[in-house]
Design a protein around this motif. Sequence first.
Motif, PDB file in Angstrom:
ATOM      1  N   ASP A  34      60.764  74.126  64.217  1.00  0.00           N
ATOM      2  CA  ASP A  34      59.945  75.232  63.708  1.00  0.00           C
ATOM      3  C   ASP A  34      59.796  75.235  62.192  1.00  0.00           C
ATOM      4  O   ASP A  34      58.915  75.909  61.667  1.00  0.00           O
ATOM      5  CB  ASP A  34      60.533  76.575  64.157  1.00  0.00           C
ATOM      6  N   ASP A  35      60.653  74.509  61.478  1.00  0.00           N
ATOM      7  CA  ASP A  35      60.547  74.490  60.024  1.00  0.00           C
ATOM      8  C   ASP A  35      59.679  73.339  59.501  1.00  0.00           C
ATOM      9  O   ASP A  35      59.587  73.120  58.299  1.00  0.00           O
ATOM     10  CB  ASP A  35      61.933  74.487  59.370  1.00  0.00           C
ATOM     11  N   TRP A  36      59.005  72.643  60.405  1.00  0.00           N
ATOM     12  CA  TRP A  36      58.051  71.585  60.056  1.00  0.00           C
ATOM     13  C   TRP A  36      56.702  71.916  60.658  1.00  0.00           C
ATOM     14  O   TRP A  36      56.609  72.672  61.632  1.00  0.00           O
ATOM     15  CB  TRP A  36      58.526  70.227  60.591  1.00  0.00           C
ATOM     16  N   HIS A  37      55.649  71.338  60.097  1.00  0.00           N
ATOM     17  CA  HIS A  37      54.305  71.482  60.665  1.00  0.00           C
ATOM     18  C   HIS A  37      53.444  70.294  60.243  1.00  0.00           C
ATOM     19  O   HIS A  37      53.794  69.545  59.339  1.00  0.00           O
ATOM     20  CB  HIS A  37      53.672  72.818  60.286  1.00  0.00           C
ATOM     21  N   THR A  38      52.327  70.142  60.937  1.00  0.00           N
ATOM     22  CA  THR A  38      51.350  69.110  60.600  1.00  0.00           C
ATOM     23  C   THR A  38      50.215  69.801  59.872  1.00  0.00           C
ATOM     24  O   THR A  38      49.553  70.672  60.430  1.00  0.00           O
ATOM     25  CB  THR A  38      50.866  68.385  61.868  1.00  0.00           C
ATOM     26  N   THR A  39      49.994  69.392  58.627  1.00  0.00           N
ATOM     27  CA  THR A  39      48.998  70.067  57.788  1.00  0.00           C
ATOM     28  C   THR A  39      47.623  69.421  57.856  1.00  0.00           C
ATOM     29  O   THR A  39      46.628  70.060  57.526  1.00  0.00           O
ATOM     30  CB  THR A  39      49.472  70.107  56.324  1.00  0.00           C
ATOM     31  N   ALA A  40      47.567  68.155  58.265  1.00  0.00           N
ATOM     32  CA  ALA A  40      46.282  67.453  58.371  1.00  0.00           C
ATOM     33  C   ALA A  40      46.408  66.366  59.424  1.00  0.00           C
ATOM     34  O   ALA A  40      47.492  65.799  59.615  1.00  0.00           O
ATOM     35  CB  ALA A  40      45.898  66.830  57.033  1.00  0.00           C
ATOM     36  N   SER A  41      45.316  66.097  60.106  1.00  0.00           N
ATOM     37  CA  SER A  41      45.317  65.066  61.138  1.00  0.00           C
ATOM     38  C   SER A  41      43.935  64.449  61.238  1.00  0.00           C
ATOM     39  O   SER A  41      42.926  65.156  61.176  1.00  0.00           O
ATOM     40  CB  SER A  41      45.720  65.688  62.486  1.00  0.00           C
ATOM     41  N   THR A  42      43.900  63.136  61.394  1.00  0.00           N
ATOM     42  CA  THR A  42      42.657  62.423  61.664  1.00  0.00           C
ATOM     43  C   THR A  42      42.907  61.452  62.809  1.00  0.00           C
ATOM     44  O   THR A  42      44.001  60.879  62.923  1.00  0.00           O
ATOM     45  CB  THR A  42      42.150  61.629  60.441  1.00  0.00           C
ATOM     46  N   VAL A  43      41.896  61.283  63.653  1.00  0.00           N
ATOM     47  CA  VAL A  43      42.002  60.377  64.795  1.00  0.00           C
ATOM     48  C   VAL A  43      40.653  59.696  65.007  1.00  0.00           C
ATOM     49  O   VAL A  43      39.646  60.371  65.193  1.00  0.00           O
ATOM     50  CB  VAL A  43      42.393  61.131  66.096  1.00  0.00           C
ATOM     51  N   ASP A  44      40.659  58.369  64.981  1.00  0.00           N
ATOM     52  CA  ASP A  44      39.496  57.563  65.348  1.00  0.00           C
ATOM     53  C   ASP A  44      39.895  56.828  66.623  1.00  0.00           C
ATOM     54  O   ASP A  44      40.395  55.699  66.581  1.00  0.00           O
ATOM     55  CB  ASP A  44      39.154  56.596  64.216  1.00  0.00           C
ATOM     56  N   LEU A  45      39.729  57.509  67.765  1.00  0.00           N
ATOM     57  CA  LEU A  45      40.268  57.054  69.046  1.00  0.00           C
ATOM     58  C   LEU A  45      39.428  55.922  69.637  1.00  0.00           C
ATOM     59  O   LEU A  45      38.571  56.139  70.495  1.00  0.00           O
ATOM     60  CB  LEU A  45      40.369  58.229  70.024  1.00  0.00           C
ATOM     61  N   ARG A  46      39.688  54.738  69.140  1.00  0.00           N
ATOM     62  CA  ARG A  46      39.070  53.510  69.652  1.00  0.00           C
ATOM     63  C   ARG A  46      39.972  52.357  69.249  1.00  0.00           C
ATOM     64  O   ARG A  46      40.772  52.481  68.303  1.00  0.00           O
ATOM     65  CB  ARG A  46      37.669  53.320  69.078  1.00  0.00           C
ATOM     66  N   GLU A  47      39.892  51.253  69.967  1.00  0.00           N
ATOM     67  CA  GLU A  47      40.687  50.094  69.607  1.00  0.00           C
ATOM     68  C   GLU A  47      40.305  49.651  68.209  1.00  0.00           C
ATOM     69  O   GLU A  47      39.128  49.513  67.894  1.00  0.00           O
ATOM     70  CB  GLU A  47      40.508  48.987  70.638  1.00  0.00           C
ATOM     71  N   GLY A  48      41.290  49.526  67.336  1.00  0.00           N
ATOM     72  CA  GLY A  48      41.065  49.219  65.933  1.00  0.00           C
ATOM     73  C   GLY A  48      40.922  50.460  65.066  1.00  0.00           C
ATOM     74  O   GLY A  48      40.936  50.370  63.844  1.00  0.00           O
ATOM     75  N   GLY A  49      40.782  51.625  65.698  1.00  0.00           N
ATOM     76  CA  GLY A  49      40.669  52.879  64.962  1.00  0.00           C
ATOM     77  C   GLY A  49      42.012  53.305  64.390  1.00  0.00           C
ATOM     78  O   GLY A  49      43.067  52.919  64.879  1.00  0.00           O
ATOM     79  N   GLN A  50      41.951  54.134  63.365  1.00  0.00           N
ATOM     80  CA  GLN A  50      43.149  54.601  62.676  1.00  0.00           C
ATOM     81  C   GLN A  50      43.460  56.057  63.054  1.00  0.00           C
ATOM     82  O   GLN A  50      42.557  56.806  63.422  1.00  0.00           O
ATOM     83  CB  GLN A  50      42.931  54.542  61.158  1.00  0.00           C
ATOM     84  N   PHE A  51      44.733  56.420  62.901  1.00  0.00           N
ATOM     85  CA  PHE A  51      45.125  57.825  63.025  1.00  0.00           C
ATOM     86  C   PHE A  51      46.122  58.144  61.926  1.00  0.00           C
ATOM     87  O   PHE A  51      46.803  57.252  61.414  1.00  0.00           O
ATOM     88  CB  PHE A  51      45.717  58.135  64.406  1.00  0.00           C
ATOM     89  N   SER A  52      46.197  59.415  61.582  1.00  0.00           N
ATOM     90  CA  SER A  52      47.178  59.859  60.595  1.00  0.00           C
ATOM     91  C   SER A  52      47.447  61.343  60.792  1.00  0.00           C
ATOM     92  O   SER A  52      46.519  62.120  61.019  1.00  0.00           O
ATOM     93  CB  SER A  52      46.660  59.620  59.173  1.00  0.00           C
TER      94      SER A  52
END
Length: 135
Positions: A34-52
């Motif tokens: 509970d003391d952590w969170h995700t502040t930003a997210s990106t997803v390029d859901l394809r083979e070779g795509g990036q996520f963060s």
Amino acid sequence: MNITVETIIAAPIAKVWTLYNAPEHIKNWNAASDDWHTTASTVDLREGGQFSSRMEAKDGSMGFDFAGTFTKIVEHKLIEYTFGDRKATIQFADSEDGVKLDITFEAETTYSPEQQQQGWQAILNNFKRYVESLN
């Protein structure tokens, strides 16, 4: 060494798939405590795509980017990716009680296998609670 975490989510597989991969939803469940969170997210859901996903302590004391590249995608069934020099596999399968979700990842050497398993399981448990709260 590989570590596996798993859960069963009481929801249709299409919903589980979407909520797992949509950045606007990832920010709602992607934390081990509970003391952590995700502040930003990106997803390029394809083979070779990036996520963060930017994961930060809520008190601002630390944070890191969990990022990688998708290597294999089979819609509603499988996601494989690399992160750094490690690999992970996520399997989605229909079961009597909903969707069985298994995540297998290569362990790293900084933290014990038990700590890694507990952290990844805590995030997966948050995901389960989030999805089931939307039913």
